[in-house]
Design a protein around this motif. Structure first.
Motif, short mmCIF file in Angstrom:
data_model
loop_
_atom_site.label_atom_id
_atom_site.label_comp_id
_atom_site.label_asym_id
_atom_site.label_seq_id
_atom_site.Cartn_x
_atom_site.Cartn_y
_atom_site.Cartn_z
N ASN A 82 31.24 37.71 18.57
CA ASN A 82 30.92 36.39 19.08
C ASN A 82 29.90 35.68 18.20
O ASN A 82 29.09 36.32 17.52
CB ASN A 82 30.39 36.49 20.52
CG ASN A 82 31.46 36.97 21.47
OD1 ASN A 82 32.24 36.18 21.99
ND2 ASN A 82 31.52 38.27 21.70
N GLN A 152 31.82 40.40 30.48
CA GLN A 152 32.20 39.34 29.56
C GLN A 152 31.69 37.97 30.03
O GLN A 152 31.17 37.83 31.13
CB GLN A 152 33.72 39.30 29.39
CG GLN A 152 34.22 40.02 28.14
CD GLN A 152 33.83 39.28 26.86
OE1 GLN A 152 33.30 38.17 26.88
NE2 GLN A 152 34.10 39.93 25.74
N TYR A 154 33.37 35.06 30.48
CA TYR A 154 34.39 34.12 30.89
C TYR A 154 33.95 33.26 32.08
O TYR A 154 34.46 32.16 32.26
CB TYR A 154 35.69 34.85 31.20
CG TYR A 154 36.13 35.75 30.07
CD1 TYR A 154 36.05 35.33 28.75
CD2 TYR A 154 36.59 37.04 30.31
CE1 TYR A 154 36.43 36.15 27.70
CE2 TYR A 154 36.97 37.88 29.28
CZ TYR A 154 36.88 37.42 27.97
OH TYR A 154 37.25 38.25 26.94
N LEU A 157 32.25 30.34 30.51
CA LEU A 157 33.25 29.46 29.90
C LEU A 157 34.00 28.67 30.96
O LEU A 157 34.26 27.47 30.80
CB LEU A 157 34.23 30.29 29.08
CG LEU A 157 33.65 31.06 27.90
CD1 LEU A 157 34.73 31.91 27.23
CD2 LEU A 157 33.03 30.10 26.88
N LYS A 187 33.02 30.32 22.39
CA LYS A 187 34.29 31.05 22.22
C LYS A 187 35.22 30.18 21.38
O LYS A 187 36.00 29.39 21.91
CB LYS A 187 34.92 31.36 23.58
CG LYS A 187 36.13 32.26 23.51
CD LYS A 187 35.82 33.62 22.97
CE LYS A 187 34.95 34.45 23.90
NZ LYS A 187 34.78 35.85 23.42
N TYR A 309 41.24 36.27 29.97
CA TYR A 309 41.11 34.83 29.72
C TYR A 309 41.89 34.02 30.74
O TYR A 309 41.67 32.81 30.87
CB TYR A 309 41.66 34.48 28.33
CG TYR A 309 40.79 34.83 27.16
CD1 TYR A 309 39.76 35.76 27.26
CD2 TYR A 309 41.02 34.25 25.92
CE1 TYR A 309 38.98 36.08 26.16
CE2 TYR A 309 40.24 34.57 24.81
CZ TYR A 309 39.22 35.48 24.94
OH TYR A 309 38.45 35.79 23.86
#
Length: 389
Positions: A82, A152, A154, A157, A187, A309
């Protein structure tokens, strides 16, 4: 009228969707019984190095950042893929014990994800049935469980993407661009979302996204040291395409079929370009499913698109529901992610059907992409954007 099927085909789609939904639920229950040591049972584990391995990697990089060391040269098991910005974002957790930091971040992620689903449902006025159903389905989904176990990002995001979508609905395209830009800086595989305003020639939104992504990236690089940005680029371009089950991207799927991953990249690129052309010609509402359709196409093209995702696309499906998506098909799309990763245990090497069986997560991602693309609606103007309610 449904945005997915004509009145003639709708009964067939509904019947097939019910079969898919019931099959997914039955399969999820069966696999959970057959493999009781699922992802949720791993959440209480204290094994940072093996189970909560992604967060362990992020935490070590964050600690290195606070100590002025190389964020890509740590004692973590995995290599950090990342950008430096992530280490800066997680720096406040560097002073905590790694296990405690993981617990805090996992709880924060859970709240972010479930809150995002509720916020989108309430914004769309979907009613409590859809709100509760979508939230429960998300809570039971394998992508969320994988996100929590690995630690993670996500959830962060998802929150940024929802914030950008809400800004578009409020008539603030520049603010939306900045939100999307920061998500891309965290990301980069989400970068295609910045092409949406470009395809629609909405220049203020496009430049806001580019500037937002660039500024956030520079801030992270300056915090970690300029050399870190170059190191991240080197790592990113040298990382091979994983052929594991969890990689839902087309390059990974083609690799599992024994074909060059470059073919998958080309197919994904065609899907992305086709998506942008469709959106341009249709004059698609940027506050509808359009941004999520572009993200889905980008995930198909990306070398690495983990099945986790998928939770980033749920708001788009909810927008499609509000726009008239066939109810049974929407239920099928929410049921398919319930299938746990123990699905991979059913497919052994040497079985001729294994490559196709291991393509389930790619098929789910493709189904989301097609649904989101078909659910785009033109922007109706009457002094301001008239968004789907």
């Amino acid at each position: 009228m449904s945005v997915l099927a004509s009145p003639v085909r709708r009964p067939v789609l509904r019947a097939a969707s019910v079969v898919v939904a019931l099959g997914a639920v039955a399969l999820a229950v069966g696999l959970t019984i057959a493999h009781p040591n699922g992802l949720l049972t791993l959440l209480p584990s204290t094994d940072m190095r093996e189970l909560h391995v992604d967060f362990d990697t992020f935490w070590h990089s964050a600690v290195a950042l606070t100590q002025g060391a190389d964020i890509y040269d740590t004692t973590a098991k995995l290599r950090n893929l990342n950008p430096p910005l992530l280490s800066l974002v997680l720096a406040p957790l560097a002073g905590l014990d790694p296990l405690l930091a993981y617990r805090v971040f996992a709880a924060f992620t859970l709240v972010l994800v479930l809150a995002a689903v509720v916020v989108v449902c309430r914004e769309l006025r979907l009613g409590w049935g859809w709100t509760v159903g979508a939230t429960v389905a998300m809570a039971l989904s394998s992508p969320l469980h994988g996100t929590l176990v690995l630690g993670q990002i996500y959830g962060v995001l998802l929150a940024l993407l929802v914030a950008g979508w809400l800004c578009e609905r409020r008539g603030h395209p520049r603010a939306a661009g900045v939100c999307y830009g920061v998500a891309v800086a965290l990301k980069p595989s989400l970068a295609p979302v910045l092409l949406l305003p470009l395809a629609q020639r909405r220049w203020p939104a496009f430049w806001a996204g580019v500037v937002g992504a660039g500024a956030a990236t520079v801030v992270g690089a300056l915090a970690a040291g300029p050399s870190s940005a170059l190191e991240w680029l080197r790592i990113g371009f040298s990382e091979p395409v994983p052929d594991v089950l969890d990689n839902a991207a087309l390059p990974g799927f083609l690799l599992r079929l024994g074909l060059p991953s470059a073919i998958g990249t080309v197919l994904g690129f065609v899907a992305l370009v086709g998506t942008l052309v469709w959106i341009h010609r249709r004059g698609a509402d940027p506050a509808g499913t359009a941004p999520f359709a572009v993200i889905a196409a980008g995930l198909l093209m990306s070398p690495i698109s983990w099945h986790n995702y998928l939770l980033l696309l749920w708001p788009g499906i909810l927008v499609a529901v509000a726009g008239g998506l066939v109810r049974e098909w929407a239920l099928a799309l929410f049921a398919l992610p319930l299938i746990p990763v123990s699905w991979g245990e059913l497919w052994t090497d040497g079985n001729p059907w294994t490559p196709l069986g291991r393509g389930l997560y790619t098929a789910i991602l493709a189904a989301y992409w097609i649904t989101l693309l078909r659910s785009t609606r033109p922007t109706r103007t009457n002094g301001a954007l008239a968004h789907t309610q």
